[in-house]
Motif scaffolding. Structure first.
Motif, PDB file in Angstrom:
ATOM      1  N   ALA A  20      38.537  50.704  48.333  1.00  0.00           N
ATOM      2  CA  ALA A  20      39.300  51.718  47.984  1.00  0.00           C
ATOM      3  C   ALA A  20      38.051  52.025  46.332  1.00  0.00           C
ATOM      4  O   ALA A  20      37.825  53.037  45.869  1.00  0.00           O
ATOM      5  N   GLU A  21      37.839  51.131  45.861  1.00  0.00           N
ATOM      6  CA  GLU A  21      37.507  51.033  44.470  1.00  0.00           C
ATOM      7  C   GLU A  21      36.382  50.363  44.405  1.00  0.00           C
ATOM      8  O   GLU A  21      35.924  50.225  43.371  1.00  0.00           O
ATOM      9  N   LYS A  22      35.719  49.747  45.379  1.00  0.00           N
ATOM     10  CA  LYS A  22      34.257  49.136  46.035  1.00  0.00           C
ATOM     11  C   LYS A  22      34.654  47.682  44.285  1.00  0.00           C
ATOM     12  O   LYS A  22      33.642  47.909  43.795  1.00  0.00           O
ATOM     13  N   LEU A  23      35.686  47.745  44.757  1.00  0.00           N
ATOM     14  CA  LEU A  23      35.949  46.110  43.751  1.00  0.00           C
ATOM     15  C   LEU A  23      35.098  45.108  45.068  1.00  0.00           C
ATOM     16  O   LEU A  23      35.258  44.765  45.289  1.00  0.00           O
ATOM     17  N   PRO A  24      34.764  44.136  43.580  1.00  0.00           N
ATOM     18  CA  PRO A  24      33.963  42.903  43.864  1.00  0.00           C
ATOM     19  C   PRO A  24      35.068  41.946  44.372  1.00  0.00           C
ATOM     20  O   PRO A  24      36.185  42.507  44.197  1.00  0.00           O
ATOM     21  N   GLU A  25      35.012  40.636  45.854  1.00  0.00           N
ATOM     22  CA  GLU A  25      35.984  40.104  45.862  1.00  0.00           C
ATOM     23  C   GLU A  25      35.981  38.894  44.702  1.00  0.00           C
ATOM     24  O   GLU A  25      35.059  38.667  44.249  1.00  0.00           O
TER      25      GLU A  25
END
Length: 178
Positions: A52-57
């Motif tokens: 949803a937030e295009k957060l990094p792994e």
């Protein structure tokens, strides 16, 4: 491959360990089922919030370190190791990767230049704020699809789940005798 839904592969605890539970409650108590639900629930929420937030792994172990670093506080690596039940060398390796990713900073201890302390970076705070906001929104949206009774049951279960987490932490890291 489909996972069987009829039985969990986990052993049930010794009934003598549950002797203090109310028999009416014990009829509905399935610790193996609870354990089998919690981990996938956590992974699903983490993946959905990341998307949803295009957060990094960020590896789970690094997330645990970031959660242990309260905003605005500095902690010695040895304290992190003790708090998280990890070896000092594991913490050191994790911190090196996190520092390279811009998630933490290691700096000299103000009172002892031979020691270091670790702090969250602004980048880590931003990622966590975005994750927490996305996770809260996702849980709210998903809970809206549940019945009012299910939402009430989840709300009522929160204090018990928090106490369960604390009890599990005590089992992992036994308290020192007073």
């Amino acid at each position: 491959m489909e996972i069987a839904k009829t039985a969990t592969p986990y052993a049930h605890p010794d009934p003598a360990r549950l002797a203090d539970l109310d028999p009416a409650q014990l009829a509905h108590w399935d610790p193996a089922r609870l354990a089998a639900v919690i981990s996938p629930l956590r992974r699903t929420l983490l993946a959905a919030a990341r998307a949803a937030e295009k957060l990094p792994e960020i590896p789970d172990a690094q997330i645990e370190i970031l959660r242990a670093l309260a905003p605005g506080t500095a902690v010695a690596p040895g304290e992190l190791a003790e708090q998280l039940g990890l070896s000092r060398s594991t913490i050191s390796n994790l911190l090196a990767g996190m520092e390279a990713s811009g998630l933490v900073e290691r700096r000299p201890h103000p009172g002892d230049g031979r020691r270091v302390e670790v702090v969250r970076t602004d980048r880590a705070r931003d990622l966590f704020d975005r994750f927490d906001l996305a996770a809260g929104t996702l849980v709210t949206d998903a809970a809206a699809a549940l019945t009012p009774g299910d939402r009430a049951a989840l709300a009522a279960a929160l204090p018990a789940l928090e106490r369960l987490r604390e009890a599990l932490q005590r089992l992992r890291t036994p308290e020192e005798p007073a």
